[in-house]
Design an enzyme around this catalytic site. Structure first.
Site, short mmCIF file in Angstrom:
data_model
loop_
_atom_site.label_atom_id
_atom_site.label_comp_id
_atom_site.label_asym_id
_atom_site.label_seq_id
_atom_site.Cartn_x
_atom_site.Cartn_y
_atom_site.Cartn_z
N GLY A 24 -27.25 0.26 14.33
CA GLY A 24 -26.04 0.02 13.55
C GLY A 24 -26.01 0.89 12.32
N THR A 82 -28.31 4.43 18.42
CA THR A 82 -29.77 4.39 18.29
C THR A 82 -30.29 3.72 19.57
OG1 THR A 82 -29.58 4.09 15.93
CG2 THR A 82 -31.63 3.37 16.92
N ARG A 93 -31.44 13.43 5.55
CA ARG A 93 -31.14 12.00 5.47
C ARG A 93 -32.07 11.23 6.41
NH1 ARG A 93 -29.28 7.93 9.52
NH2 ARG A 93 -28.14 6.35 8.37
N VAL A 94 -32.66 10.17 5.90
CA VAL A 94 -33.46 9.29 6.73
C VAL A 94 -32.80 7.92 6.72
CG1 VAL A 94 -35.70 8.18 7.05
CG2 VAL A 94 -35.59 10.53 6.21
N GLY A 95 -32.56 7.37 7.88
CA GLY A 95 -31.91 6.07 7.97
C GLY A 95 -32.92 4.96 8.14
N ASP A 96 -32.46 3.86 8.72
CA ASP A 96 -33.32 2.68 8.88
C ASP A 96 -34.39 2.86 9.93
OD1 ASP A 96 -32.16 0.96 11.57
OD2 ASP A 96 -30.96 2.57 10.75
#
Length: 318
Positions: free
Chosen positions: A220, A168, A196-199
């Site tokens: 991370g 990232t 999918r959606v991450g942070d």
């Protein structure tokens, strides 16, 4: 304003393969110098972090923009967020395809809509309405991302093994007015489920900025970062009086002990102190403060050189 401007950038926490170290170092240094150039001319923290992240989105060494990893179906789906510490305004996009710079779209969501997060098809329609040129998906896909995707499809593959090489990208800054901002952008996890959606797109997880305490951008394992709302947790620790470094370490330590997650963070506080900390093997990072450039990849590694010298070698190529 009387603040001395500061910018800190990261190119992702995880494992950086030997043959990619040089490119990762050069990429974060270039991004930090570009962001600092804006701050030096009295520009805003918001413009500086957007510019730094755009520079890394355009660099195929990083998992953001061009160079993003591929989802299960072999497509690029990207997430990005930007936040203004002055009024807590934020803009984010998730699962966006076919644009070169998701961070620019996130900034437009913040400034041109009443919303904070647009996703997938809706984000696509908004990008069209804003006149953002479409980039064919293939243009964003590097040979390396495609190789990795194929490898992960093999029956005996272990995608987790590759997730260590995340990448990232992000930036935090404080400008001469004392305003802080953060920006984060990513292609997410290799071979992730579609949608999918991450942070990264989530306020408080992928980034947070508040003039009263400071700004943080994270990298991370996204799901772990979301569980502890990592960026906001760091600011909370700073509100309790911790230095950026202590706050970052405390939050990363909590994430590791509580949910077994590894990651990295960059932080700047409201008085211009900064930190770049990580619990993974590596994280490429760079910062400029007082016309000094600092950068590194390994724990304990820190190179320093005057900005003028760095800019000279920059124009000559590394």
């Amino acid at each position: 304003g009387r603040m001395k401007p500061v910018i800190v950038v990261h190119g992702g926490a995880g494992r950086i393969f030997k043959e990619r170290e040089e490119g990762s170092r050069a990429g974060v240094v270039r991004a930090a110098l570009q962001g600092y150039g804006i701050l030096k001319q009295g520009g805003s923290a918001l413009d500086a972090v957007e510019e730094a992240v755009r520079s890394m989105e355009d660099d195929p060494h990083f998992n953001a923009g061009c160079g993003s990893v591929l989802n299960k179906k072999g497509e690029v789906e990207m997430d990005a967020i930007i936040m203004d510490g002055k009024n807590l305004d934020s803009g984010a996009v998730s699962a966006v395809k076919n644009i070169a710079n998701p961070i620019k779209l996130a900034r437009l969501v913040m400034e041109k809509t009443k919303h904070m997060l647009l996703t997938d098809h809706g984000a696509h329609l908004f990008a069209q309405a804003m006149g953002i040129p479409e980039t064919p998906g293939e243009k964003l896909i590097t040979e390396r991302s495609r190789e990795r995707w194929k490898k992960n499809l093999e029956a005996d593959s272990n995608p987790e093994e590759f997730q260590k090489d995340l990448g990232t990208v992000g930036a935090v800054a404080i400008d001469s007015e004392g305003n802080v901002a953060c920006a984060t952008s990513t292609g997410g996890l290799s071979n992730k489920l579609i949608g999918r959606v991450g942070d990264t797109a989530c306020i408080g997880s992928g980034g947070y900025a508040d003039n009263r305490s400071g700004a943080a951008s994270t990298t991370g394992h996204g799901e772990s970062i979301m569980k502890v709302v990592l960026a906001r947790l760091i600011l909370y620790h700073m509100e309790q009086g911790m230095s950026p470094e202590m706050a970052a370490d405390a939050a990363l330590d909590y994430m590791k002990t509580r949910v077994g997650g590894l990651g990295g963070v960059i932080v700047v506080n409201s008085s211009g102190e900064w930190a770049a900390r990580f619990s993974t093997k590596q994280m490429s990072w760079a910062t400029v403060k007082d016309d000094q450039l600092h950068y590194g990849i390994y724990a304990g590694e820190r190179h320093t050189k005057p900005v003028d010298e760095a800019l000279t070698s920059e124009s000559e190529g590394f």
